[in-house]
Design a protein around this motif. Structure first.
Motif, short mmCIF file in Angstrom:
data_model
loop_
_atom_site.label_atom_id
_atom_site.label_comp_id
_atom_site.label_asym_id
_atom_site.label_seq_id
_atom_site.Cartn_x
_atom_site.Cartn_y
_atom_site.Cartn_z
N CYS A 298 1.06 -1.23 -0.04
CA CYS A 298 -0.32 0.08 -0.30
C CYS A 298 0.68 1.68 0.56
O CYS A 298 1.68 1.68 1.54
N GLU B 268 -2.84 5.74 1.91
CA GLU B 268 -3.87 5.24 1.75
C GLU B 268 -5.39 6.60 2.42
O GLU B 268 -4.09 7.45 2.88
N ASP C 236 -8.50 8.29 4.30
CA ASP C 236 -9.47 8.27 4.82
C ASP C 236 -11.07 8.72 4.52
O ASP C 236 -10.70 8.78 2.80
N ARG D 185 -11.06 11.70 2.80
CA ARG D 185 -9.61 11.48 1.06
C ARG D 185 -8.57 12.16 2.10
O ARG D 185 -8.03 12.87 1.07
N THR E 108 -4.97 11.90 3.20
CA THR E 108 -3.75 11.14 3.37
C THR E 108 -3.57 10.97 5.40
O THR E 108 -3.59 11.03 5.95
N VAL F 53 -7.12 -0.94 -5.95
CA VAL F 53 -7.48 -0.44 -5.25
C VAL F 53 -8.32 -0.24 -3.93
O VAL F 53 -9.43 -0.97 -4.84
N THR G 9 -11.46 -1.02 -1.29
CA THR G 9 -11.80 -0.21 -0.52
C THR G 9 -12.71 -0.58 0.74
O THR G 9 -13.19 -1.30 0.55
N ARG H 94 -15.61 -5.37 1.92
CA ARG H 94 -14.21 -5.05 1.79
C ARG H 94 -14.54 -5.39 0.12
O ARG H 94 -14.40 -6.46 -0.04
N SER I 213 -12.12 3.95 3.22
CA SER I 213 -10.85 4.09 3.50
C SER I 213 -10.97 3.77 2.13
O SER I 213 -11.05 2.99 1.33
N ARG J 140 -7.76 2.33 -0.62
CA ARG J 140 -5.63 1.74 0.50
C ARG J 140 -5.42 1.30 -1.48
O ARG J 140 -6.26 0.64 -2.97
N LEU K 244 -2.94 0.04 -3.84
CA LEU K 244 -1.71 -0.96 -3.54
C LEU K 244 -1.26 -1.30 -5.35
O LEU K 244 -1.19 -0.82 -5.90
#
Length: 299
Positions: free
Chosen positions: A6, A9, A11, A14, A16, A36, A38, A57, A159, A161, A163
């Motif tokens: 990752c 990331e 929250d 939006r 960081t 990505v 979420t 997820r 969130s 993420r 990746l």
């Protein structure tokens, strides 16, 4: 290939919370793959009439990636169709070209494939309230009554993420005329013959979608499919996976006549053969253009 990490990331707001946009951009510039992740509640995001409040997820695979000005990352899903968790798929045959920017701005373009006659013309469309989805904020709407509607929006996932799988090696680069600027064509050909995956970054590939003088520096990263190396004429060719072209911008966004999709055949002599689809009519058009390119192989 393994080794997903990752690099950024965000929250729900939006902001960081881990990693950095710079690290994400650097990895993409090295040819890294992008996914990505979420998190959302089913009754808030999928079916607002449902009593199912469990969190879901989601991991999304972005096989088409844009790098604007060597600093801004956006990915587009090129193979996704509308999914229904009860019916399997959505009500009309279409593609779901979801687009995610590194700051959480999202978008979707949906070319319908079922041949129904369009009821309207391209242009701005009314923005719906979506009062039943308080975390969904639609920013605009385009071409709603055509066979290629699109919109830009923000959904406040728990969130985001970003990746990457940074398991690619740049082995060759050339200018728009095919003159070598870095690396070795022999190394590219040898790696492909060994069965290693191939990816190509095409500079300025969407310049023709921009207004005159307004093109933004960008690269489009596409995965190669079948590869061919002509041993005497020394030309390397790949038939790339289908991709979506979008008028370059920060953030990357859809708008009327600002995108299309189709198939391409990049070559190491700088030529890209294009078989592109007009999303409003689904008619195919052949063309070709010249670009500087960087070629990567999987490690």
């Amino acid at each position: 290939m393994a080794g997903w990490t990752c690099e950024l990331e965000l929250d729900e707001a939006r902001e960081t919370v881990a990693g950095s946009a710079a690290a994400l951009g650097a990895a993409i510039g090295r040819g890294a793959d992008l996914r990505v992740g979420t998190v959302f509640r089913f009754d808030e995001h999928i079916d607002t009439s449902s009593a199912n409040a469990e969190r879901v997820r989601e991991i999304m695979d972005f096989r088409v990636v844009y790098l604007m000005e060597e600093r801004w990352v956006a990915g587009i899903q090129n193979l996704r169709m509308p999914v229904s968790f009860e019916q399997g798929f959505g009500p009309r045959a279409s593609m779901s070209f979801f687009l995610y920017n590194q700051d959480g701005h999202q978008a979707i373009a949906r070319p319908f494939l079922d041949g129904q006659r369009a009821a309207g013309e391209p242009g701005p469309s009314a923005v719906k309230s979506h009062a039943d989805m308080p975390k969904y904020r639609q920013l605009d709407s385009w071409d709603a009554d055509t066979n290629a509607p699109s919109s830009n929006f923000i959904y406040e996932f728990d969130s985001f993420r970003f990746l990457v799988c940074d398991q690619w090696q740049q082995v060759y680069a050339h200018d728009a005329d095919g003159a070598t600027t870095e690396g070795s064509l022999d190394a590219l050909a040898a790696a492909a013959v060994e069965g290693r995956e191939v990816k190509v970054a095409i500079a300025g590939f969407c310049d023709d979608l921009a207004a005159a003088g307004e093109a933004l520096a960008h690269e489009v990263f596409a995965h190669g499919g079948s590869c061919y190396y002509f041993t005497e004429s020394r030309i390397f060719i790949t038939a790339a996976q289908p991709l979506i072209r979008v008028r370059p911008g920060i953030p990357l966004r859809y708008e009327s006549r600002g995108w299309d999709f189709g198939w391409i055949k990049p070559q190491s002599d700088g030529i890209v053969h294009r078989w592109l689809v007009d999303p409003y009519t689904l008619k195919f058009h052949r063309s070709r253009s010249r670009h500087a390119m960087r070629w990567f192989v999987g490690k």
